[in-house]
Design an enzyme around this catalytic site. Structure first.
Site, PDB file in Angstrom:
ATOM      1  N   HIS A 143       0.853  -1.187   0.000  1.00 17.96           N
ATOM      2  CA  HIS A 143       0.000   0.000   0.000  1.00 17.96           C
ATOM      3  C   HIS A 143       0.887   1.235   0.000  1.00 17.96           C
ATOM      4  CE1 HIS A 143      -3.798  -2.107   0.708  1.00 17.96           C
ATOM      5  NE2 HIS A 143      -3.117  -2.898   1.510  1.00 17.96           N
TER       6      HIS A 143
ATOM      7  N   CYS B 194      -0.391   2.524  -4.398  1.00 12.82           N
ATOM      8  CA  CYS B 194      -1.261   3.640  -4.727  1.00 12.82           C
ATOM      9  C   CYS B 194      -0.455   4.941  -4.696  1.00 12.82           C
ATOM     10  CB  CYS B 194      -2.413   3.736  -3.737  1.00 12.82           C
ATOM     11  SG  CYS B 194      -3.601   2.372  -3.820  1.00 12.82           S
TER      12      CYS B 194
END
Length: 485
Positions: free
Chosen positions: A170, A212
């Site tokens: 992430h 991301c």
């Protein structure tokens, strides 16, 4: 049709699950030849010269994040098959997936629905609590004395060597996650890369990042002239996407209730599996991965980006990944390359998807069903908490009308996320002191916190606003997370 039905059932089920304290708050899923490019660049490389090094990092833990360790294990198999030695491949992964009680195939990790075991033989250099930003930086700089735990392997490279770094986890604006320790901030990463270059201990370095908003790690920060070429799964302001997820097409085997891979990652690795790395260039792979990661639906795709010394993209993949003898006669055929897939899900929603499928598949009244319901309730409540807290902080500092405008603003392309990185880190600590951890999902608000810094807000103002915004919601979230334990 299958995706739509699954999504509809998902939302319907979430609407009837109540949080654990019995207040019947409804849960909702948030929307959310060798050289094919003319003359060789300056410093062109001979595959036979120098040592190939690789650093592979899975920055998450938890079975809901299965895909990140699967990605890294698959990358190891490509490099090993390409001829890199284990002494030159350094692996960071929490190592809680292969033998996890939820894994339907104990001791095995797969990265695609019909894929082979990619876990076999993977070195366990830095696992568990040793997967830290501190150790990652020490490994990259070849600083054995700075290590804290782990195998002690570092990138002990020389001036003619080539380094490949791959990171999967992430991320957020200016940030890459780590499983238990502090995150990797963009300014720190760039400073380490500059220090590595100043040491004269590599000839070229390639960095692939799956996360991301991963473009923000290099946007406006990575200068030319360091002999570093980087590609990222997304630009500086969008999510990246998971693939091979339950209920989506293509889906994992029925026993799996978690995503097996990430779109950008499986794209470059499945391309490397099938093509001749002695003739395919970094630029060609970038284009293939960019095409596959794209989608006809702009809400289900990210923009693969490239940064740094783009001239290095003319080099063949074999310079960094070695080569597989069985693939040496293969040629790149663009028309036969994998097409964009619509069966993807936002990385930040993959954990909720896992908890939902875990709940749906568990026997009625079982401990597993209760555990899954609690995990789902806590995840959704935490999302609501962090979203509403950041929004309220913005309004308290800037006013009801101006707050959303400041928090949601995006700087022009080519400009770094924030002017003062120390301010950003301080503001994050201040928020977490009063409001709890941002968490993997909450990292999506890093840009908003950066904008607060860019607006000249002082730490004391942030502290007062955070304390006021989270005075009631944080205790409730704490009670929910411990309910039934």
């Amino acid at each position: 049709m299958m995706v739509r039905c699954t999504a509809a059932l998902f939302l319907l089920a979430l609407s009837i699950l109540s949080v654990a304290d019995g207040r019947h708050d409804f849960l909702k899923l948030p929307s959310e030849g060798r050289r094919l490019f003319g003359s060789s660049p300056v410093g062109a490389y001979d595959d036979s010269a120098g040592t190939k090094w690789a650093v592979l990092v899975a920055g998450s833990n938890g079975y809901e994040n299965y895909r990140h360790q699967a990605d890294v294990c698959h990358a190891y198999q490509i490099l090993k098959r390409g001829g890199l030695k284990d002494e030159n491949i350094i692996v960071f992964m929490y190592d809680d997936i292969a033998n996890n009680v939820e894994n339907p195939r104990p001791g095995v990790i797969i990265n695609s629905p019909h894929g082979e075991d990619v876990y076999k033989g993977v070195p366990k250099d830095y696992v568990g609590e040793d997967v830290t930003a501190h150790n990652f930086f020490a490994v990259l700089l070849g600083n054995k004395t700075a290590l804290k735990g782990g195998s002690g392997k570092v990138v002990d490279s020389g001036p003619n060597d080539h380094i490949f770094i791959y990171y999967a986890d992430h991320g957020a604006a200016g940030l890459l996650g780590m499983p238990t320790s502090r995150e990797i901030y963009a300014d720190e990463l760039i400073n380490v890369l500059k220090k590595k270059h100043a040491s004269g201990t590599y000839k070229s370095l390639v960095f692939y990042v799956e996360a991301c908003e991963s473009g923000s790690m290099f946007e406006g920060l990575l200068p030319e002239g360091l002999n570093i070429y980087a590609t990222t799964a997304s630009n500086s302001e969008e999510s990246s996407y998971a693939i091979y997820c339950p209920g989506y097409d293509p889906s994992p085997p029925p026993a799996y209730d978690t995503c097996l891979g990430d779109t950008y990652s499986v794209s470059w690795m499945e391309d490397s599996d099938s093509h001749n790395l002695q003739t395919e260039t970094l630029k060609q792979q970038y284009q293939l991965v960019k095409n596959r990661t794209a989608s006809q639906d702009p809400d289900l795709s990210s923009h693969v980006m490239q940064y740094g010394d783009l001239k290095l993209s003319a080099e063949t993949l074999s310079v960094y990944m070695g080569t597989h003898p069985n693939k040496d006669n293969h040629t790149i055929v663009y028309d036969n390359s994998p097409r964009p897939s619509s069966g993807v899900i936002n990385q930040r929603d993959a954990d909720v998807l896992h908890f939902w499928h875990k709940f749906r598949g568990a026997p009625q009244g079982s401990a597993k069903k209760f555990e899954a319901q609690k995990q789902l309730a806590v995840a959704m409540a935490q999302r609501t908490h962090v979203d509403s807290s950041i929004q309220l902080i913005g309004k308290l500092i800037f006013g009801t009308d101006k707050g959303p405008q400041v928090l949601n603003s995006v700087r022009p392309a080519g400009q770094a996320l924030v002017d003062d990185w120390d301010c950003l880190k301080s503001m994050v600590r201040t928020f977490e002191t009063h409001c709890g951890s941002l968490s993997q999902y909450g990292m999506r608000h890093m840009r908003s916190i950066a904008n607060i810094c860019n607006a000249g807000v002082k730490k004391e103002q942030m502290g007062e606003a955070s304390a006021q915004a989270c005075a009631t919601s944080l205790p409730f979230l704490g009670a929910l997370s411990t309910a039934g334990s």
